[in-house]
Design a protein around this motif. Structure first.
Motif: not given
Length: 133
Positions: A3-13, A113-131
């Motif tokens: 599964r994937s989801f999109t994150i829109r970050t608001a700041k550089r970090d 669990i954290y998504f860490c943005e270091y070059d925002g703001p951007r639109q990012r994708t995170v993937y989760i694989k359940v095994l």
């Protein structure tokens, strides 16, 4: 299950708690015993597990990363000017693995669990694989 989801970050970090989305993915998978892999496919962002009770932890981490990897350094040669973001992302890493036990993430009491943005703001994708297993 992937599964994937999109994150829109608001700041550089920034650090965004994505624990609830990973938990929802595990519930949807119906896996009782296994592993959840949380992966970020970006070179200037990462995934970490850390304390989610005190917001000062996030602020302190970002401040210390900025001290260690200043945004501007006279010897940096990367044309985009975001070498610090690449350094932070490499330090944190692109993924985390979390054990699933009895249908739930096996996280500590204060862990998130954290998504860490270091070059925002951007639109990012995170993937989760359940095994399962």
């Amino acid at each position: 299950m992937l599964r994937s989801f999109t994150i829109r970050t608001a700041k550089r970090d920034e650090m965004i708690d994505i624990t609830s989305f990973v938990e929802e993915t595990v519930r949807l998978s119906k896996v009782e015993e296994g592993m959840a892999v949380v992966y970020c496919s970006h070179t200037t962002a990462g995934i970490t597990i850390n304390e989610n009770a005190d917001p000062d932890v996030k602020r302190d981490m970002m401040r210390r990363f900025d001290e260690t990897y200043p945004w501007e350094h006279p010897l940096d040669r990367h044309m985009e000017g975001n070498t610090a973001a690449h350094m932070k992302a490499s330090t944190v890493g692109a993924s985390q693995h979390v054990i699933i036990h009895e249908g739930r993430l096996l996280l500590g009491r204060w862990q998130g669990i954290y998504f860490c943005e270091y070059d925002g703001p951007r639109q990012r994708t995170v993937y989760i694989k359940v095994l399962e297993g």
